[in-house]
Design an enzyme around this catalytic site. Sequence first.
Site, PDB file in Angstrom:
ATOM      1  N   MET A 144      18.151 -51.662 -35.007  1.00  0.00           N
ATOM      2  CA  MET A 144      19.405 -52.405 -34.951  1.00  0.00           C
ATOM      3  C   MET A 144      20.171 -52.057 -33.678  1.00  0.00           C
ATOM      4  SD  MET A 144      22.612 -52.337 -37.631  1.00  0.00           S
ATOM      5  CE  MET A 144      21.690 -52.892 -39.045  1.00  0.00           C
ATOM      6  N   ASP A 180       0.906 -53.352 -36.446  1.00  0.00           N
ATOM      7  CA  ASP A 180       0.213 -54.621 -36.187  1.00  0.00           C
ATOM      8  C   ASP A 180      -0.165 -54.758 -34.715  1.00  0.00           C
ATOM      9  OD1 ASP A 180      -0.734 -57.208 -36.081  1.00  0.00           O
ATOM     10  OD2 ASP A 180       0.861 -58.033 -37.326  1.00  0.00           O
ATOM     11  N   TYR A 222      19.719 -57.608 -40.320  1.00  0.00           N
ATOM     12  CA  TYR A 222      19.943 -57.802 -41.756  1.00  0.00           C
ATOM     13  C   TYR A 222      19.056 -58.925 -42.298  1.00  0.00           C
ATOM     14  CZ  TYR A 222      24.250 -54.942 -41.698  1.00  0.00           C
ATOM     15  OH  TYR A 222      25.152 -53.922 -41.595  1.00  0.00           O
ATOM     16  N   TYR A 262      23.208 -46.274 -37.139  1.00  0.00           N
ATOM     17  CA  TYR A 262      22.117 -47.122 -36.639  1.00  0.00           C
ATOM     18  C   TYR A 262      20.743 -46.516 -36.931  1.00  0.00           C
ATOM     19  CZ  TYR A 262      25.911 -49.584 -34.404  1.00  0.00           C
ATOM     20  OH  TYR A 262      27.077 -50.266 -34.180  1.00  0.00           O
ATOM     21  N   ASP A 314      19.378 -46.373 -43.175  1.00  0.00           N
ATOM     22  CA  ASP A 314      20.289 -45.247 -43.334  1.00  0.00           C
ATOM     23  C   ASP A 314      21.151 -45.405 -44.584  1.00  0.00           C
ATOM     24  OD1 ASP A 314      22.506 -46.922 -42.658  1.00  0.00           O
ATOM     25  OD2 ASP A 314      22.384 -46.362 -40.547  1.00  0.00           O
ATOM     26  N   HIS A 318      -1.386 -57.155 -44.170  1.00  0.00           N
ATOM     27  CA  HIS A 318      -1.251 -57.313 -42.725  1.00  0.00           C
ATOM     28  C   HIS A 318      -0.088 -58.253 -42.414  1.00  0.00           C
ATOM     29  CE1 HIS A 318      -2.772 -59.327 -38.875  1.00  0.00           C
ATOM     30  NE2 HIS A 318      -2.246 -58.171 -38.548  1.00  0.00           N
ATOM     31  N   ASN A 364      18.220 -47.273 -38.600  1.00  0.00           N
ATOM     32  CA  ASN A 364      17.489 -48.339 -39.285  1.00  0.00           C
ATOM     33  C   ASN A 364      16.290 -48.773 -38.452  1.00  0.00           C
ATOM     34  OD1 ASN A 364      19.616 -48.623 -41.342  1.00  0.00           O
ATOM     35  ND2 ASN A 364      20.820 -49.390 -39.627  1.00  0.00           N
TER      36      ASN A 364
END
Length: 143
Positions: free
Chosen positions: A74, A64, A113, A131, A30, A22, A133
């Site tokens: 991103m 969550d 990042y 993008y 990508d 958890h 990600n």
Amino acid sequence: MLRHIDPILGPDLLHILRSMGHGDEIAIVDANFPAATMGKRVVRLDGVTATHAAEAILHLLPLDQFEPEAAFVMQQVHAPDELAPICVTFQEQVRAASDGRFGVRSIERFAFYERAKTAFAVVATGESRLYGNLILKKGVIEP
């Protein structure tokens, strides 16, 4: 083969998903993302799009519910206030998987990042769209 599990989810990735606790996060990234540099654990899904990987993972991974946000993308460098087209798709996938509770939160490239560096694992896809990600925060399965 297992029923109801997308075959792109091989034993290494299934082990990672099961091992996560958890609050742990997983980054789906990508083909341009520096996965080997950023990831503690890296699973490669070459030839698989990030949206396909996200769909398969979201089918198994609870988000969550104790946090206001559980999915992060991103920001575009040239247009930080606009979601990249692939991120719009991620948002739709996250909304569907969370019965509308969550969307995606856009975070600055270098902040993304840094967050990816702390993720439990990084899933490196063959995604060619820029993008592509997504970071997901694992929740609990309630009885």
